[in-house]
Design an enzyme around this catalytic site. Structure first.
Site, PDB file in Angstrom:
ATOM      1  N   TYR A 162       3.195  -3.705 -12.496  1.00 11.25           N
ATOM      2  CA  TYR A 162       4.089  -4.728 -12.028  1.00 11.25           C
ATOM      3  C   TYR A 162       5.856  -4.238 -11.972  1.00 11.25           C
ATOM      4  CZ  TYR A 162       0.115  -8.052 -12.200  1.00 11.25           C
ATOM      5  OH  TYR A 162      -1.091  -8.720 -11.867  1.00 11.25           O
ATOM      6  N   PHE A 208      -3.249  -4.695 -13.783  1.00  9.79           N
ATOM      7  CA  PHE A 208      -3.260  -6.214 -13.657  1.00  9.79           C
ATOM      8  C   PHE A 208      -3.029  -7.157 -14.681  1.00  9.79           C
ATOM      9  CE2 PHE A 208      -6.500  -4.109 -10.558  1.00  9.79           C
ATOM     10  CZ  PHE A 208      -6.102  -4.490  -9.449  1.00  9.79           C
ATOM     11  N   ASP A 237      -0.086   0.763  -9.292  1.00 14.52           N
ATOM     12  CA  ASP A 237       0.949   1.183 -10.335  1.00 14.52           C
ATOM     13  C   ASP A 237       1.407  -0.222 -10.920  1.00 14.52           C
ATOM     14  OD1 ASP A 237       2.431   0.141  -8.181  1.00 14.52           O
ATOM     15  OD2 ASP A 237       4.135   1.491  -8.391  1.00 14.52           O
ATOM     16  N   HIS A 285      -8.249  -4.881  -2.471  1.00 18.46           N
ATOM     17  CA  HIS A 285      -7.239  -5.457  -3.517  1.00 18.46           C
ATOM     18  C   HIS A 285      -7.207  -6.888  -3.638  1.00 18.46           C
ATOM     19  CE1 HIS A 285      -3.538  -5.646  -5.887  1.00 18.46           C
ATOM     20  NE2 HIS A 285      -3.635  -4.527  -6.334  1.00 18.46           N
TER      21      HIS A 285
END
Length: 216
Positions: free
Chosen positions: A62, A73, A60, A183
């Site tokens: 930031y 990202f 999801d 990740h």
């Protein structure tokens, strides 16, 4: 040929999407929600459906002020680079020693080269990661993946982190390519992302497909 407009028009008529948008509109009125409403669907604005080469799937947005911009990202150029972005750049540098690490975390140039930067959930409440889990976004992004799987060929799907793997079964392995790793966050960088060689491997695949390589 399918377009985002056709896909969106179909989704907008569905009950889950109508309820989702109603909920989101209420949330924006009383809480700090990210990204800004006009940026929620930026991933689809910068990468046309028929131009997709790669799909990078994450969790999801930031959850801190001015960070999220509707691309997985990616950060605004004015914002301090996050550790995840630093680790992404670190891995690219490992694979391409001559790579010049940017001073910002904006990945729009990736989007414009055919990389769909897709979060599984498209909005979040300030300081509350996964706060908009199970309100309908997963269904929407599942349907996005289903359309890509059905109407496009030889797309490279990049799964970064456990949460992204929830969508892996939506993809025909015989028709598309899948790359999976941990990740890039500090907690999991050394569990696979570090040394994954995904960036170099992607360009090898694109070269084989006679497509233009990505300038990371």
């Amino acid at each position: 040929m399918k377009t985002w407009k056709k896909i969106f028009n179909k989704e907008k008529k569905k009950k889950y999407f109508i309820n989702l948008i109603k909920f989101i509109n209420k949330e924006y009125k009383k809480k700090n929600i990210f990204p800004k409403k006009k940026k929620i669907f930026n991933a689809f604005k910068y990468t046309k459906f028929k131009k997709i080469k790669i799909v990078i799937i994450s969790q999801d947005p930031y959850y801190k002020k001015n960070q999220a911009q509707g691309l997985a990202f990616s950060l605004s150029k004015k914002i301090k680079i996050t550790e995840s972005i630093k680790n992404i750049y670190k891995e690219i540098k490992n694979e391409y020693p001559k790579y010049k690490i940017p001073k910002h975390g904006c990945l729009k140039k990736w989007s414009k080269q055919g990389i769909l930067l897709l979060n599984s959930i498209l909005t979040v409440e300030e300081n509350k990661p996964l706060s908009h889990k199970n309100i309908g976004w997963e269904k929407f992004t599942n349907n996005i993946i289903i359309n890509i799987n059905k109407y496009l060929k030889k797309i490279i799907f990049m799964f970064w982190g456990k949460y992204s793997l929830n969508k892996i079964n939506l993809i025909n392995k015989k028709k598309h390519i899948m790359l999976c790793t941990s990740h890039p966050s500090p907690l999991s960088f050394n569990k696979g992302f570090n040394g994954c060689n995904h960036f170099k491997y992607v360009n090898k695949i694109l070269k084989f497909q006679k497509k233009k390589k990505i300038k990371w």
